[in-house]
Scaffold this active site. Structure first.
Site: not given
Length: 237
Positions: A143, A147
């Site tokens: 994640y 990002k």
């Protein structure tokens, strides 16, 4: 700066907590139309809201969305997914691929598809990318990695699209009080407050939103020694 008054907005992940607030707040600021997109779009109670099927990981779906929404002036890349475990080595192949496709490649390819439409309008257009404080703090495995990649891509797109008058806004935030952060016990930002800050910044002509103290601290950490950001490294030396 970009005004929402009279704008045509497309929101990805519109069924979720943050996405739904983007839909409603855009209309509250005078948007003429909002395309509320999701893999399975929901019904809305406002004729200005147009439900639109969109899977950001599917090239055909992206092409269909561009054909269905050629009047878009503001694109909000909000859709994203998280994973169940923090360590990147513990993620399955499927989790890694799905995260990269949804959190990074999806918004990148969608932006690339809509860029000619936005550029041709000659200004008062914007792209808003929802990053995370975890773009700058690598404790959430894939994640965080996706990002961080989106943040970098946003910086590149901002420079590339500036001559055409397209404002590109990157948003960083810690936990938001939505289903995705249900497991978190740390303080959470109200999604309505987040959206208000993002749209205020966009209308003020800003390029980056640090929506909470977590994001401010994470960005400040970029200039700190790695051992200060990740104390576990110092503990092993």
């Amino acid at each position: 700066m970009t005004s929402f008054n009279g704008a045509t907005v497309l929101v990805t992940g519109a069924n979720g907590g943050i996405g739904a607030h983007f839909v409603r707040e855009s209309l509250a600021r005078g948007a003429a139309k909002v395309y509320a997109t999701a893999r399975t779009p929901r019904d809305w109670d406002d004729e200005r809201i147009v439900p639109l099927a969109l899977d950001v990981t599917d090239a055909d779906s992206i092409r269909a969305a561009v054909e269905a929404a050629p009047d878009v002036t503001i694109l909000i890349n909000n859709a994203g997914i998280s994973v169940s475990s923090p360590g990147i080595l513990s993620h399955s192949d499927e989790e890694i691929r799905r995260s990269v496709e949804t959190n990074f490649l999806g918004p990148l390819f969608l932006t690339r598809a809509f860029a000619p439409i936005l550029s041709a309008k000659g200004g008062n257009t914007a792209i808003i990318d929802i990053h995370s404080a975890l773009s700058w703090y690598a404790v959430a495995g894939i994640y965080s990695a996706t990002k961080a990649a989106l943040w970098s891509a946003t910086n590149s797109l901002r420079v590339e699209l500036q001559p055409a008058g397209v404002q590109v806004v990157g948003v960083h935030v810690g936990y938001v009080d939505t289903a995705m952060a249900m497991h978190a016990t740390d303080p959470k930002l109200d999604p309505a407050e987040l959206v208000e800050k993002v749209l205020d910044a966009t209308e003020a002509g800003q390029y980056e939103v640090l929506a909470d103290d977590t994001s401010v601290q994470a960005k400040a950490g970029l200039s700190a020694p790695l051992e200060a950001v990740y104390p576990q490294l110092a503990a092993r030396s």
